[in-house]
Write an enzyme that holds these catalytic residues in place. Structure first.
Site, mmCIF file in Angstrom:
data_model
loop_
_atom_site.group_PDB
_atom_site.id
_atom_site.type_symbol
_atom_site.label_atom_id
_atom_site.label_comp_id
_atom_site.label_asym_id
_atom_site.label_seq_id
_atom_site.Cartn_x
_atom_site.Cartn_y
_atom_site.Cartn_z
ATOM 1 N N HIS A 65 0.815 -1.207 0.000
ATOM 2 C CA HIS A 65 0.000 0.000 0.000
ATOM 3 C C HIS A 65 0.858 1.271 0.000
ATOM 4 C CE1 HIS A 65 -3.984 1.725 0.540
ATOM 5 N NE2 HIS A 65 -3.445 2.598 1.369
ATOM 6 N N HIS A 124 -10.626 2.403 -1.167
ATOM 7 C CA HIS A 124 -10.820 2.020 0.231
ATOM 8 C C HIS A 124 -11.625 0.730 0.252
ATOM 9 C CE1 HIS A 124 -10.505 4.046 4.388
ATOM 10 N NE2 HIS A 124 -9.322 3.814 3.897
ATOM 11 N N HIS A 148 -10.837 -2.722 1.089
ATOM 12 C CA HIS A 148 -10.894 -3.687 2.185
ATOM 13 C C HIS A 148 -11.643 -3.164 3.410
ATOM 14 C CE1 HIS A 148 -7.501 -6.490 0.576
ATOM 15 N NE2 HIS A 148 -8.541 -6.380 -0.223
ATOM 16 N N ASP A 174 -5.953 14.704 1.076
ATOM 17 C CA ASP A 174 -4.862 14.775 0.098
ATOM 18 C C ASP A 174 -4.960 16.042 -0.737
ATOM 19 O OD1 ASP A 174 -3.318 12.588 0.624
ATOM 20 O OD2 ASP A 174 -4.334 11.249 -0.769
ATOM 21 N N ASP A 189 -1.189 14.943 4.951
ATOM 22 C CA ASP A 189 -2.228 14.164 5.602
ATOM 23 C C ASP A 189 -1.603 12.954 6.278
ATOM 24 O OD1 ASP A 189 -4.584 12.651 6.083
ATOM 25 O OD2 ASP A 189 -4.349 11.691 4.131
ATOM 26 N N GLU A 216 -4.070 4.770 12.209
ATOM 27 C CA GLU A 216 -4.652 5.521 11.097
ATOM 28 C C GLU A 216 -5.913 6.261 11.538
ATOM 29 O OE1 GLU A 216 -4.911 3.098 7.544
ATOM 30 O OE2 GLU A 216 -2.798 2.555 7.687
ATOM 31 N N ASN A 261 -3.448 5.405 -7.724
ATOM 32 C CA ASN A 261 -3.414 4.490 -6.595
ATOM 33 C C ASN A 261 -3.500 3.074 -7.139
ATOM 34 O OD1 ASN A 261 -5.884 3.358 -4.340
ATOM 35 N ND2 ASN A 261 -3.770 3.648 -3.768
ATOM 36 N N SER A 301 -4.392 -0.831 -6.001
ATOM 37 C CA SER A 301 -4.964 -1.673 -4.964
ATOM 38 C C SER A 301 -4.899 -3.120 -5.429
ATOM 39 C CB SER A 301 -6.412 -1.245 -4.706
ATOM 40 O OG SER A 301 -7.041 -2.157 -3.833
#
Lengths: 753, 240
Positions: free
Chosen positions: A57, A104, A106, A126, A277, A321, A546, A548
């Site tokens: 990740h 997002h 999982h 972000d 962030d 997190e 991104n 995943s």
């Protein structure tokens, strides 16, 4: 250590073991490398830092070598991909657009409401940590079939979660897409995109600098939520993931709204050196990425971190997190300005460390050094591992492509076929979803969801508009990943062009299965290659994105889903086109190849014949470019009244949607466009590069001249009017019946208990 | 020759609570579009003397924690708003602002969860019930206007006796209706009693409404029906 149970007295200095490394998804080779880098065995705190930073990740270790082949720069791009939190596109007048998409998946599979909510929260941070005010959020969602009760639970929770966060935060959720396929049932995809605008001279970077500068922790307190979220995202779901709920964060959009306002007020001052962030891997990732980017070090005092509960040990603080937190490097001597702004917004801003020389990330607690690691070795683009993965074309692909859809019988009742397609949840109206989102807050939404092929948002204080859309037809990718991804880029660009905007740049969210499976990686490799090819041809560089991986449940991967988020720009926001017919008496044209076929991988095959097979269409990239140019010119010169891209369900579904998508002005159409061969292909084929436009009769000549000049083929196919959709002897349906099929489908599913 | 009558610029304060998110929209509608002087008012400010009208904007003040509007009523500015209203100043509460006005008891009733228990954002039709108020003097009675709603708690409730009073005092200003102005169950998006979308106080100077007029002032965003509402209030202030 992956469990929440700890030894009675946790010793942060105890040497870590290979077993502990493995439990955090680190392999033996990587563990050995950590020892080499440190010249000793890492302690448990350091091991946790390495494990999370080298997780898929955070490190992109199995994707970065492929991603480097993408076109990542262009004349409009102010920063190259990966340099800042999000891509930055120059739109003139000293303004730039920051935009990015992230998954997002999982967390949402385990806890759909909070998983989706915090996905929106993360991507918003972000954007605004760069100094940009978010103008719109988009969501690209994938679920199993709606006749499954658990899927309905997930779908409902995700939609509520997105709405909860965006509505409270006060950003319009302006567009997106949703598809349903059993392949996603255990592992839904929740990709959130945010788009913001900033003054270029107030860009806040994520690059730390200035030895001696203070480090501030701002926002909410740190708790145990989301610990190991990044590693959770870096392994497949086991089917028994309720135990992973602690890895799902809880969002507070109210706190985020305050952070937004405080951050943008700070952007107006000279007090901030850099800001980031705390997203995946929390304090660890934000600290080390910022100092690695700036070539400096940081001393961090854990005793000063605001905590929500007692007994949290160092690695937990470093990996938490918890949401709505940011790390900020202030200019020395300007600390009072930081405090003043955060006091006004009643937020915490605590000095927790200092920038140092030498590139070490040193963490202290109660006077002890609990971690001392070189930042550069932790990060992507630095010393984080990079792997070239094996790939192999699955044998089944050739057989799937060999299927000839024309061997199927022709539809015996095109009316019924059309109604069935309109009621298919992939095609049906998404009103049930977007009515739960505030899409008109901030009074910039010129074209709201449901009325056009992309959202059109005014850039505050200017006449300019942005058009944004996400797209990916995973059926096409399933059959031919390279071509399918080219089609995804082309469709996203075409949608943006249909509303009247010039496509300028993309972001992307690549959702795939386990990267260590060569057949999964083949899809990834081919998708990236296809994206690169299309983006080079369209001159829409990739500003960031991104990846995943590990979207699998019980060993079964989701459909490879490379979602494309497209940004388009228009000079005059008032000159946009909706997708619906406006009035009776207009002439209807088909732009593009009038003999388009494209039944391979179509909705028609899937919905009517329960088949995902066939050869999918190739994209004529030059034609698409000419089409985009034409559509932008037609909008600027106001020569057309509507434009709608032909995609799922082909020309028949496209025309039906033109009739009914604006329920205030439902307008029928009579089509005189005979099939020259297969009726199924003529009505329901999905070959790309085609758009239906409506034109006022008095503008027909101008319209045709423009199309000719842009060298885009066109053909008159009918006229608007009446209360029916009529097409030769293929179709004759009252608009009410079309609307019932189209609008009631998803609500009917969701009203089941 | 006599000087033509000059129309004075009216002065509006838009209150910002932590979590307000339609403050900019209201400032923009009254300021940029209607050409008036519109100023943000921080929730800790207590001096409202310079203003001719006050707007409590939409959003999620204090995160809507506890209950929508329940915490905002204790904000320092609200005492001043009550005083301002008591002196006959025009106060407009939109969406969350309406909820705050109900919590402070400047307006009767409560805004409950929507009947479907879902947030709803859509354009609705509203029948204007009176044109003899400061907020509707430019809109004829019975006209159907279109404004968006965007709320989770918009179902207006009042006990039967008080509801009867509200109706007999003609305090209902807007009702959800169909495109032809018929008050129907289907056109009621949130389960409000008597399809009530907006009301005024007894004196008629405090308006609370769930739909967003500030989102329909700029023609870019749709038919500018909201403009007529602010225009009415501006006209009223100029005449009084």
């Amino acid at each position: 250590m992956s469990s929440r149970e700890k030894e009675p007295t946790h010793n942060p200095l105890r040497p870590g073991t290979l077993e502990e490394a493995r439990a955090q998804t680190m392999n033996e080779e990587e563990f050995e490398r950590v020892k080499e880098i440190l010249g000793r065995v890492p302690n448990v705190t350091e091991l946790a830092i390495f494990a999370v930073m080298w997780s898929e990740h955070c490190s992109y270790k199995n994707s970065i070598l492929e991603l480097k082949t993408l076109p990542r720069s262009g004349k409009r791009l102010l920063v190259d991909a990966g340099q800042e939190n999000a891509g930055l596109v120059d739109i003139g007048d000293g303004l730039a657009v920051a935009f990015k998409i992230e998954s997002h998946n999982h967390p949402s599979a385990v806890e759909p409401f909070q998983g989706a909510a915090t996905g929106v929260g993360g991507i918003l941070r972000d954007i605004f940590t760069m100094g940009a005010r978010p103008l719109a959020v988009l969501d690209s969602l994938r679920f199993g079939n709606l006749d499954d009760a658990h899927t309905r639970f997930l779908f409902d929770g995700v939609v509520r979660g997105i709405g909860h966060y965006g509505n409270c935060f006060g950003v319009p959720t302006a567009a997106g897409e949703v598809n349903f396929d059993p392949a996603y049932s255990g592992n839904p995809l929740i990709n959130a995109m945010a788009v913001g605008v900033l003054h270029v001279d107030r860009l806040m970077t994520a690059k730390a600098s200035g030895v001696g500068n203070p480090v501030f922790y701002v926002g909410s307190r740190t708790g145990r939520d989301g610990i190991h979220g990044a590693t959770f995202a870096s392994e497949e779901l086991s089917g028994d993931d309720d135990a992973k709920r602690p890895a799902v964060q809880v969002g507070d959009p109210f706190a985020e709204k305050l952070l937004l306002e405080a951050t943008l007020e700070l952007a107006e001052t000279d007090a901030v050196v850099s800001i980031q962030d705390m997203g995946a891997a929390g304090l660890t990732c934000s600290s080390t990425e910022m100092i690695a980017a700036g070539g400096v070090g940081m001393d961090l005092d854990l005793d000063k971190i605001p905590l929500r509960q007692d007994g949290i040990v160092p690695w937990e603080i470093l990996l938490s997190e918890s949401q709505e937190r940011m790390l900020l490097i202030a200019r020395k001597g300007h600390e009072h300005k930081i405090r003043k702004v955060f006091d006004k917004w009643e937020l915490q801003a605590v000095e927790v460390g200092r920038i140092t020389e030498g590139g070490r990330f040193r963490v202290f607690q109660k006077g002890e050094t609990v971690a001392d690691v070189p930042a550069w070795d932790l990060v992507l683009g630095g010393g984080a591992p990079q792997y070239k993965r094996e790939y192999r074309k699955p044998d089944a692909l050739d057989a799937l492509a060999a299927f000839d859809p024309l061997t199927l019988p022709e539809p015996d009742d095109c009316n019924r076929t059309l109604l069935t397609l309109l009621a298919d949840p992939d095609i049906a109206s998404k009103q049930w979803i977007y009515e739960q989102y505030d899409h008109s807050v901030r009074t910039n939404s010129a074209l709201e969801p449901g009325f056009g092929d992309a959202a059109v948002i005014r850039v505050e204080g200017t006449d300019k508009g942005l058009a944004v859309k996400t797209d990916c037809n995973a059926r096409y990718v399933r059959l031919n990943p390279r071509r399918g991804t080219i089609l995804a880029v082309a469709e996203a660009a075409r949608n943006v062009a249909c509303v009247g905007a010039k496509p300028v740049a993309i972001t992307n969210c690549l959702n795939f299965g386990h990267p260590y499976k060569p057949e999964v990686y083949y899809f990834f490799h081919e998708a990236v290659a296809g994206m690169g090819e299309a983006c080079r041809a369209f001159d829409t560089p990739v500003t960031g994105g991104n990846v995943s991986f590990y979207n699998e449940t019980l060993g079964q991967a989701v459909l490879a889903t490379p979602v494309i988020g497209m940004l388009g720009i228009m000079d005059d926001v008032t000159r946009f086109n909706g997708s619906s017919f406006v009035e009776s008496g207009d002439e209807v044209y088909l732009l593009g190849d009038a003999n388009g076929h494209g039944l391979g991988g179509s909705s028609y095959l899937k919905v009517i014949h329960d088949k995902v097979a066939g050869e999918i269409s190739t994209v004529d990239l030059d034609h698409e470019n000419r089409l985009f140019d034409l559509l932008v010119k037609l909008a600027e010169k106001q020569l057309i009244r509507s434009a709608h891209d032909i995609s799922d369900g082909g020309l028949a579904v496209c025309l039906a949607e033109c009739c009914i998508t604006d329920r205030r002005t439902m307008t029928g159409v009579s089509v005189d466009f005979p099939a020259d061969g297969s009726i199924a292909a003529h009505l329901f084929g999905e070959s790309p590069g085609r758009v239906v436009v409506s034109v006022k009769p008095e503008l027909q000549t101008d319209f045709e001249r423009e199309a000719r000049e842009c060298r885009v083929p066109f053909r008159w196919i009918g006229s608007t009017g009446g209360d029916n959709f009529r097409w030769k002897d293929y179709i004759d349906l009252p608009l009410g019946e079309l609307a019932d099929a189209y609008y009631n489908s998803i609500p009917d599913f969701m009203n089941r208990s | 020759m006599t000087e033509p009558e000059t129309i004075e610029t009216t002065r509006w304060g838009v209150v910002i609570f932590p979590g307000s998110n339609c403050d900019k929209d209201a400032l923009d509608a009254v300021g940029r579009i209607c050409g008036q002087k519109a100023t943000p008012v921080w929730h800790r400010d207590i001096d409202l003397e310079e203003f001719d009208g006050i707007i409590l904007p939409g959003g999620f003040s204090y995160g809507d924690y506890l209950r929508a509007g329940a915490i905002a009523r204790f904000a320092e500015v609200m005492e001043s708003v009550i005083e301002f209203a008591g002196h006959g100043g025009l106060v407009i509460g939109i969406c969350n602002g309406f909820q705050v006005l109900a919590e402070t008891r400047l307006l009767p009733g409560a805004l409950m969860r929507n009947k479907d228990l879902r947030f709803i954002c859509r354009e609705v039709n509203l029948r204007v019930e009176r044109s003899d108020t400061p907020f509707t003097n430019m809109i004829e009675t019975g006209r159907v206007i279109k404004l968006p709603i965007a709320h989770n708690e918009g179902s207006f409730y009042l006990p039967p006796k008080q509801l009867e009073e509200l109706e007999s005092n003609r305090q209902v200003l807007f009702r959800y209706c169909d495109p032809n102005g018929n008050i129907t169950a289907e056109s009621n998006p949130n389960g409000s009693l008597n399809n009530i979308a907006g009301i005024v106080n007894r004196q008629g100077n405090v308006l609370g409404m769930m739909p967003h007029p500030e989102r329909r002032c700029d023609p870019l965003l749709g038919d500018p029906d909201g403009f007529d509402l602010f225009g009415s209030a501006i006209d009223y202030i100029n005449r009084n």
